[in-house]
Design an enzyme around this catalytic site. Structure first.
Site, PDB file in Angstrom:
ATOM      1  N   ASP A 195       3.275  -6.440  -7.373  1.00 30.50           N
ATOM      2  CA  ASP A 195       2.753  -6.871  -6.067  1.00 30.50           C
ATOM      3  C   ASP A 195       1.595  -7.861  -6.179  1.00 30.50           C
ATOM      4  OD1 ASP A 195       4.606  -5.156  -4.925  1.00 30.50           O
ATOM      5  OD2 ASP A 195       3.192  -3.487  -4.852  1.00 30.50           O
ATOM      6  N   LYS A 201       3.861 -12.550  -6.616  1.00 30.42           N
ATOM      7  CA  LYS A 201       4.842 -13.369  -7.350  1.00 30.42           C
ATOM      8  C   LYS A 201       5.753 -14.128  -6.398  1.00 30.42           C
ATOM      9  CE  LYS A 201       6.269  -9.605  -9.325  1.00 30.42           C
ATOM     10  NZ  LYS A 201       5.246  -8.631  -8.896  1.00 30.42           N
ATOM     11  N   GLY A 259       9.755  -6.021  -4.187  1.00 33.27           N
ATOM     12  CA  GLY A 259       9.634  -6.547  -2.823  1.00 33.27           C
ATOM     13  C   GLY A 259       8.750  -7.771  -2.914  1.00 33.27           C
ATOM     14  N   HIS A 260       9.354  -8.940  -2.849  1.00 32.67           N
ATOM     15  CA  HIS A 260       8.613 -10.191  -3.021  1.00 32.67           C
ATOM     16  C   HIS A 260       8.496 -10.878  -1.665  1.00 32.67           C
ATOM     17  CE1 HIS A 260       9.809 -10.299  -7.569  1.00 32.67           C
ATOM     18  NE2 HIS A 260       9.134  -9.228  -7.216  1.00 32.67           N
ATOM     19  N   ARG A 290      25.249   4.003 -22.459  1.00 32.17           N
ATOM     20  CA  ARG A 290      26.568   3.365 -22.597  1.00 32.17           C
ATOM     21  C   ARG A 290      27.655   3.988 -21.729  1.00 32.17           C
ATOM     22  NH1 ARG A 290      25.810   3.742 -28.930  1.00 32.17           N
ATOM     23  NH2 ARG A 290      25.008   5.699 -28.121  1.00 32.17           N
ATOM     24  N   GLN A 297       8.115  -6.487 -10.753  1.00 39.12           N
ATOM     25  CA  GLN A 297       7.110  -5.530 -11.204  1.00 39.12           C
ATOM     26  C   GLN A 297       5.995  -6.270 -11.964  1.00 39.12           C
ATOM     27  OE1 GLN A 297      10.715  -4.323 -11.936  1.00 39.12           O
ATOM     28  NE2 GLN A 297      10.475  -3.961  -9.779  1.00 39.12           N
ATOM     29  N   PRO A 333       0.797   3.249   0.926  1.00 39.56           N
ATOM     30  CA  PRO A 333      -0.487   2.581   0.702  1.00 39.56           C
ATOM     31  C   PRO A 333      -0.683   2.321  -0.781  1.00 39.56           C
ATOM     32  CG  PRO A 333      -0.814   4.888   1.352  1.00 39.56           C
ATOM     33  CD  PRO A 333       0.648   4.598   1.490  1.00 39.56           C
TER      34      PRO A 333
HETATM   35  P1  GDP Z   1       5.063  -9.543  -5.218  1.00 41.77           P
HETATM   36  O1  GDP Z   1       5.834  -8.285  -5.315  1.00 41.77           O
HETATM   37  O2  GDP Z   1       4.308  -9.843  -6.469  1.00 41.77           O
HETATM   38  O3  GDP Z   1       5.877 -10.716  -4.769  1.00 41.77           O
HETATM   39  O4  GDP Z   1       3.946  -9.295  -4.103  1.00 41.77           O
HETATM   40  P2  GDP Z   1       4.181  -8.576  -2.668  1.00 41.77           P
HETATM   41  O5  GDP Z   1       4.921  -9.500  -1.797  1.00 41.77           O
HETATM   42  O6  GDP Z   1       4.731  -7.213  -2.853  1.00 41.77           O
HETATM   43  O7  GDP Z   1       2.682  -8.368  -2.194  1.00 41.77           O
HETATM   44  C1  GDP Z   1       1.808  -9.433  -2.048  1.00 41.77           C
HETATM   45  C2  GDP Z   1       1.297  -9.454  -0.602  1.00 41.77           C
HETATM   46  O8  GDP Z   1       0.166 -10.286  -0.511  1.00 41.77           O
HETATM   47  C3  GDP Z   1       2.297 -10.034   0.364  1.00 41.77           C
HETATM   48  O9  GDP Z   1       2.158  -9.398   1.599  1.00 41.77           O
HETATM   49  C4  GDP Z   1       1.900 -11.499   0.449  1.00 41.77           C
HETATM   50  O10 GDP Z   1       2.265 -12.088   1.689  1.00 41.77           O
HETATM   51  C5  GDP Z   1       0.411 -11.392   0.347  1.00 41.77           C
HETATM   52  N1  GDP Z   1      -0.286 -12.533  -0.284  1.00 41.77           N
HETATM   53  C6  GDP Z   1       0.117 -13.300  -1.329  1.00 41.77           C
HETATM   54  N2  GDP Z   1      -0.845 -14.179  -1.670  1.00 41.77           N
HETATM   55  C7  GDP Z   1      -1.875 -13.954  -0.823  1.00 41.77           C
HETATM   56  C8  GDP Z   1      -3.184 -14.515  -0.685  1.00 41.77           C
HETATM   57  O11 GDP Z   1      -3.605 -15.393  -1.426  1.00 41.77           O
HETATM   58  N3  GDP Z   1      -3.974 -14.002   0.311  1.00 41.77           N
HETATM   59  C9  GDP Z   1      -3.561 -13.013   1.139  1.00 41.77           C
HETATM   60  N4  GDP Z   1      -4.406 -12.587   2.049  1.00 41.77           N
HETATM   61  N5  GDP Z   1      -2.330 -12.459   1.036  1.00 41.77           N
HETATM   62  C10 GDP Z   1      -1.520 -12.915   0.062  1.00 41.77           C
HETATM   63  P1  IMO Z   2       7.310  -5.962  -7.288  1.00 44.82           P
HETATM   64  O1  IMO Z   2       8.372  -6.778  -7.977  1.00 44.82           O
HETATM   65  C1  IMO Z   2       4.786  -2.408  -7.454  1.00 44.82           C
HETATM   66  C2  IMO Z   2       6.497   1.147  -9.335  1.00 44.82           C
HETATM   67  C3  IMO Z   2       6.780   2.368  -8.481  1.00 44.82           C
HETATM   68  C4  IMO Z   2       6.552   3.464  -9.490  1.00 44.82           C
HETATM   69  C5  IMO Z   2       7.121   2.857 -10.768  1.00 44.82           C
HETATM   70  C6  IMO Z   2       8.542   3.277 -11.084  1.00 44.82           C
HETATM   71  O2  IMO Z   2       7.344  -6.014  -5.822  1.00 44.82           O
HETATM   72  O3  IMO Z   2       5.979  -6.246  -7.887  1.00 44.82           O
HETATM   73  P2  IMO Z   2      10.901   2.642 -10.043  1.00 44.82           P
HETATM   74  O4  IMO Z   2      11.453   2.807  -8.669  1.00 44.82           O
HETATM   75  O5  IMO Z   2      10.909   1.241 -10.535  1.00 44.82           O
HETATM   76  O6  IMO Z   2      11.538   3.594 -11.022  1.00 44.82           O
HETATM   77  O7  IMO Z   2       9.361   3.116  -9.937  1.00 44.82           O
HETATM   78  O8  IMO Z   2       7.062   1.462 -10.599  1.00 44.82           O
HETATM   79  N1  IMO Z   2       7.137  -0.114  -8.876  1.00 44.82           N
HETATM   80  C7  IMO Z   2       6.464  -1.126  -8.330  1.00 44.82           C
HETATM   81  N2  IMO Z   2       5.155  -1.229  -7.986  1.00 44.82           N
HETATM   82  N3  IMO Z   2       5.608  -3.459  -7.300  1.00 44.82           N
HETATM   83  C8  IMO Z   2       6.905  -3.386  -7.672  1.00 44.82           C
HETATM   84  O9  IMO Z   2       7.734  -4.439  -7.654  1.00 44.82           O
HETATM   85  C9  IMO Z   2       7.396  -2.154  -8.168  1.00 44.82           C
HETATM   86  N4  IMO Z   2       8.603  -1.729  -8.590  1.00 44.82           N
HETATM   87  C10 IMO Z   2       8.424  -0.488  -9.033  1.00 44.82           C
HETATM   88  O10 IMO Z   2       5.878   2.446  -7.407  1.00 44.82           O
HETATM   89  O11 IMO Z   2       5.171   3.650  -9.695  1.00 44.82           O
HETATM   90 MG    MG Z   3       6.067  -6.469  -4.305  1.00 41.50          MG
END
Ligand code: GDP
Ligand code: IMO
Ligand code: MG
Length: 434
Positions: A12, A15, A39-40, A142, A219, A299
């Site tokens: 998170d 990316k 979740g990107h 496997r 991740q 959260p």
């Molecule tokens: P990812 O999994 O690495 O793609 O990240 P997520 O999308 O799960 O979480 C990143 C969150 O931060 C998302 O809600 C983005 O819209 C938000 N975000 C990304 N860059 C910024 C930033 O520079 N500032 C703020 N305030 N939010 C950001």
């Molecule tokens: P992105 O790509 C944050 C965490 C889960 C749990 C552990 C194992 O959005 O950054 P799983 O379901 O993969 O077996 O869970 O990894 N986890 C993530 N945490 N961002 C993610 O993906 C995650 N994908 C899995 O919360 O702790």
């Molecule tokens: Mg994410």
């Protein structure tokens, strides 16, 4: 030149935003591991997209998106995403392809994920309950079903029967019918067939034609099955090694490695996190940063920037540059802290420990940096940042050992600062545009 963009913390990091932003510079965006646990988030003109399995480059027309063999694919989740994109006017036809060697996540994997978590009790991982772990377990054992197996109905039937019966031996409160799973898999398999390719071969052809590829990680390094905080990890190689194994490319295909890192730290799920804050500051970071999971809504645990963990991520991935995200979330703080070492019993350590139990017993050692009052939110030029924000970035570079080439100051695509000088020094000849 091809670039790998991957998470340097616990996921998170932002990316999705960074990959989307950089995509115009590339012909292909390829995911190499994980599944719909990812979740990107990408914002385009105020519209929010959350990409799970589909690479975050898909919003740019004409860009080819590949899902590699290292990804575990739940076909129902994949088509939910395809349909959602179509509702927003984004057509993936003829430019989204999936490896025939990628393993399938089928309905029984989710049940096994829930069962495994229930059995662990207090020691649960806090998974996303998407069946990710059990699907990778089947792969390693496997007995997994690969997308290519959909072309062999007899073999598919046998595998589904075996796997569903294994599931029924373990899960006692409900019984799954293999016929139903087979029918559903066959039906959805028919929709998948036109997308199935030898992704490694496609990439080799693309390299030969001089095309540029962005490798997108899911991740983060500290959730990597080998290098993360085991057992509180996901079940794939989120770090750089996953690019080669998860796509079938050689190491020299990777021209540069960008680590995406938040200006503070978050983690969702269980497991050690030395710089976690349980106080009002932790809540402030969560509220201001809107730190709730993009997939599960849970959260996120929040804390200060952890340079010990960052130096480790730099080593594991051979990071060339950093993209520092969510700078704006720190706006208005009087005092910001950076964790520079850990206190572990009577020792001070500066190297990230291998053992999660040791890490859990570590106390963060902080240094303080003065905050800034003028907002960084939406700032698009480095020179326009408040002086203390510039000092914070400089200190992040010093304690992490990697230069910051990109600073994100908001969730919008264009709320981004690109530092051409840093890029030119670290990845000569490589041009990015914002
Ligand atoms: P990812 O999994 O690495 O793609 O990240 P997520 O999308 O799960 O979480 C990143 C969150 O931060 C998302 O809600 C983005 O819209 C938000 N975000 C990304 N860059 C910024 C930033 O520079 N500032 C703020 N305030 N939010 C950001
Ligand atoms: P992105 O790509 C944050 C965490 C889960 C749990 C552990 C194992 O959005 O950054 P799983 O379901 O993969 O077996 O869970 O990894 N986890 C993530 N945490 N961002 C993610 O993906 C995650 N994908 C899995 O919360 O702790
Ligand atoms: Mg994410």
């Amino acid at each position: 030149m091809n670039l790998a963009v991957l998470g340097a913390q616990w996921g998170d990091e932002g990316k999705g935003k960074i990959v989307d932003l950089l995509t115009p510079r590339f012909d292909i965006v390829a995911r190499y591991q994980g599944g719909h646990n990812a979740g990107h988030t990408v914002y385009v003109n105020g519209t929010k997209f959350v990409l799970r399995l589909i690479p975050s480059g898909i919003l740019h027309p004409g860009v080819v998106c590949l899902i590699g063999n290292g990804v575990v694919v739940d076909p129902t989740a994949l088509f939910a995403e395809v349909d959602e994109l179509a509702r927003n006017g984004i057509n993936v036809e003829g430019r989204l392809f999936v490896s025939d060697k990628a393993h399938l996540i089928l309905p029984y994997h989710r049940d096994l994920d829930l069962l495994s978590e229930a059995r662990r009790g207090e020691r649960k991982i806090g998974t996303t309950s998407r069946g990710i772990g059990p699907a990778y377990e089947d792969k390693i054992a496997r007995r997994g079903i690969r997308i290519g197996d959909l072309a062999d109905p007899k073999g598919l039937e046998q595998s589904v029967r075996d796997n569903v019966s294994a599931r029924n031996r373990l899960v006692h409160d409900t019984t799954m019918e293999w016929e139903a799973v087979l029918a559903q898999t066959t039906e959805i398999g028919a929709r998948l067939t036109p997308m199935v390719r030898d992704v490694s071969l496609m990439l080799a052809d693309a390299f030969a034609a001089g095309k540029a590829v962005l490798f997108e990680g899911a991740q983060g390094t500290l959730l990597d099955i080998d290098h993360g905080t085991y057992p509180y990890v996901t079940s794939s190689n989120a770090s750089i090694g996953g690019v080669c194994t998860g796509l079938g490319v050689g190491p020299r295909a990777i021209g540069g490695v960008m680590g995406v890192v938040k200006a503070y730290a978050t983690r969702v799920g269980e497991g050690p996190m030395p710089s976690e804050l349980h106080d009002a500051m932790g809540k402030r970071l969560r509220d201001t940063g809107n730190e709730y999971g993009a997939v599960t809504g849970r959260p996120r645990r929040c804390g200060w920037y952890d340079a010990v963990a960052m130096r480790y991520a730099a080593r594991i991935n051979g990071l060339d540059i950093l993209a520092l995200t969510k700078m704006d979330v720190l706006d208005g703080l009087d005092d910001i802290k950076i964790c520079t070492s850990y206190r572990c019993g009577d020792r001070t350590i500066t190297d990230f420990p291998s053992d999660s139990g040791v890490l859990a017993a570590c106390e963060p050692v902080y240094e303080s940096i003065a905050g800034w009052t003028e907002p960084t939110k939406g700032v698009r030029r480095f020179a326009d940042l408040p002086e203390n924000a510039k000092r914070y970035i400089k200190r992040i570079e010093e304690v992490s050992g990697v230069p910051v080439a990109l600073v994100s100051t908001g969730s919008d695509r264009y709320d981004t600062i690109l530092r051409d000088d840093v890029l030119a020094a670290r990845l000569p000849g490589f041009k990015l545009e914002v």
